[in-house]
Scaffold this motif. Structure first.
Motif, PDB file in Angstrom:
ATOM      1  N   THR A  78      40.475 -20.824  30.909  1.00 29.94           N
ATOM      2  CA  THR A  78      39.496 -20.352  31.885  1.00 29.94           C
ATOM      3  C   THR A  78      39.362 -21.330  33.062  1.00 29.94           C
ATOM      4  O   THR A  78      40.073 -22.320  33.154  1.00 29.94           O
ATOM      5  N   ARG A  79      38.434 -21.002  33.922  1.00 32.45           N
ATOM      6  CA  ARG A  79      38.094 -21.879  35.052  1.00 32.45           C
ATOM      7  C   ARG A  79      36.561 -21.904  35.095  1.00 32.45           C
ATOM      8  O   ARG A  79      35.942 -21.044  35.727  1.00 32.45           O
ATOM      9  N   PRO A  80      35.941 -22.875  34.394  1.00 32.63           N
ATOM     10  CA  PRO A  80      34.476 -22.865  34.240  1.00 32.63           C
ATOM     11  C   PRO A  80      33.722 -22.806  35.565  1.00 32.63           C
ATOM     12  O   PRO A  80      34.125 -23.410  36.565  1.00 32.63           O
ATOM     13  N   GLY A  81      32.618 -22.066  35.527  1.00 39.17           N
ATOM     14  CA  GLY A  81      31.780 -21.948  36.712  1.00 39.17           C
ATOM     15  C   GLY A  81      30.989 -23.203  37.004  1.00 39.17           C
ATOM     16  O   GLY A  81      30.650 -23.480  38.157  1.00 39.17           O
ATOM     17  N   LEU A 130      28.927 -10.969  33.495  1.00 41.81           N
ATOM     18  CA  LEU A 130      28.898 -11.524  34.851  1.00 41.81           C
ATOM     19  C   LEU A 130      27.642 -12.385  34.945  1.00 41.81           C
ATOM     20  O   LEU A 130      26.526 -11.887  34.820  1.00 41.81           O
ATOM     21  N   SER A 131      27.836 -13.681  35.155  1.00 38.06           N
ATOM     22  CA  SER A 131      26.726 -14.632  35.069  1.00 38.06           C
ATOM     23  C   SER A 131      26.831 -15.658  36.187  1.00 38.06           C
ATOM     24  O   SER A 131      27.691 -15.555  37.065  1.00 38.06           O
ATOM     25  N   ALA A 132      25.988 -16.664  36.117  1.00 37.64           N
ATOM     26  CA  ALA A 132      26.093 -17.775  37.073  1.00 37.64           C
ATOM     27  C   ALA A 132      27.384 -18.555  36.857  1.00 37.64           C
ATOM     28  O   ALA A 132      27.823 -19.304  37.731  1.00 37.64           O
ATOM     29  N   ARG A 133      28.010 -18.391  35.695  1.00 37.95           N
ATOM     30  CA  ARG A 133      29.230 -19.141  35.352  1.00 37.95           C
ATOM     31  C   ARG A 133      30.509 -18.301  35.411  1.00 37.95           C
ATOM     32  O   ARG A 133      31.599 -18.848  35.498  1.00 37.95           O
ATOM     33  N   THR A 134      30.376 -16.976  35.314  1.00 38.48           N
ATOM     34  CA  THR A 134      31.539 -16.078  35.322  1.00 38.48           C
ATOM     35  C   THR A 134      31.361 -15.072  36.446  1.00 38.48           C
ATOM     36  O   THR A 134      30.398 -14.303  36.437  1.00 38.48           O
ATOM     37  N   ASN A 135      32.277 -15.101  37.420  1.00 41.25           N
ATOM     38  CA  ASN A 135      32.118 -14.203  38.568  1.00 41.25           C
ATOM     39  C   ASN A 135      33.035 -12.977  38.466  1.00 41.25           C
ATOM     40  O   ASN A 135      33.869 -12.870  37.562  1.00 41.25           O
TER      41      ASN A 135
END
Length: 255
Positions: A78-81, A130-135
């Protein structure tokens, strides 16, 4: 059935982890003990546990779930938010460990962000919060990769919780623990929903492993509901990890 689990020993800097909780800072020695007990519980389920060394430069790095999604066909880095966690996904020992188990490894790329704490696996289908960390860009890339391997995914907008699996846990056999904003979400209407009371919401983050369910210590109502479904329960104290927004699922990759 899961055969393998990857975990990372908490770092001595764990007290500097990101947090929105107001429960004080985790105590390193206590966190180490709780982590050892967590690994012990996992071994009781019959999995092989790979233990990675701690990384003091990354206080949150014991939460390995966020840096990779392990599916039946491939692993997706992944690519963390969270900016402070972004380099965790590129740590060589994690990549080497995953290469030991997977022929196919894929990567989420800029501008996408994904933390796999936002992803819940139900068979070959994956719900992506879909969160502050996953766009959206990250979710789109994730779904595209999943489809490449004959898997599928869909997005679920989050309103309040940090990660999708903060309030959801799939226990196989169509049983789904639901807390807070997910109780009335039409996306999950087809499941046998086990509703978690607000005062035990943290206890919704359980993990199913080979017929066992690991349940956080201190949530008796959650524990009873899971036992009433016929699962074998293993109770694990994660109170030190709760202080930095972590739970049972965050601490391992299971595949």
């Amino acid at each position: 059935m899961f055969k393998n689990v990857i975990v990372r020993v908490p770092s001595a800097t764990i007290s500097e982890g990101i947090t929105s909780a107001h429960e004080g800072k985790p105590i390193y020695t206590k966190a180490l003990m709780q982590h050892e007990n967590y690994v012990s519980a996992l071994t009781k389920t019959g999995v092989n546990v790979t233990v990675l060394e701690p990384h003091d430069e990354f206080p949150d790095s014991c939460f390995v779930e966020d840096v990779a999604l392990c599916t039946s066909k491939c692993a997706i880095i992944t690519r963390p938010g969270a900016l402070s966690r972004r380099k965790e996904a590129a740590l060589p020992d994690m990549l080497e460990a995953l290469k030991g188990f997977y022929e196919h490894i894929e990567y989420i790329k800029d501008p996408g962000t994904v933390e796999a704490g936002d992803i819940m696996m139900v068979g070959d289908h994956f719900y992506i919060g879909l969160s502050a960390r996953t766009n959206q860009a990250g979710a789109d890339q994730m779904i595209s990769i999943l489809e490449k391997y004959g898997l599928s995914g869909q997005v679920v907008p989050l309103k309040k919780v940090l990660h999708l699996k903060t309030g959801l846990a799939y226990l196989e056999n169509n049983n789904l623990l639901v807390a807070g904003e997910f109780k009335d979400d039409p996306e999950f209407a087809k499941f046998n929903k086990i509703e978690i009371d607000e005062d035990e919401a943290y206890g919704a983050n359980c993990i199913w492993v080979n017929g066992y369910v690991l349940v956080p210590a201190g949530y008796p109502k959650v524990q009873k509901k899971i036992e009433d479904l016929g699962y074998k329960v293993l109770v694990v104290d994660t109170s030190e990890f709760r202080k930095i927004d972590g739970g049972l699922s965050c601490l391992s990759l299971r595949f």
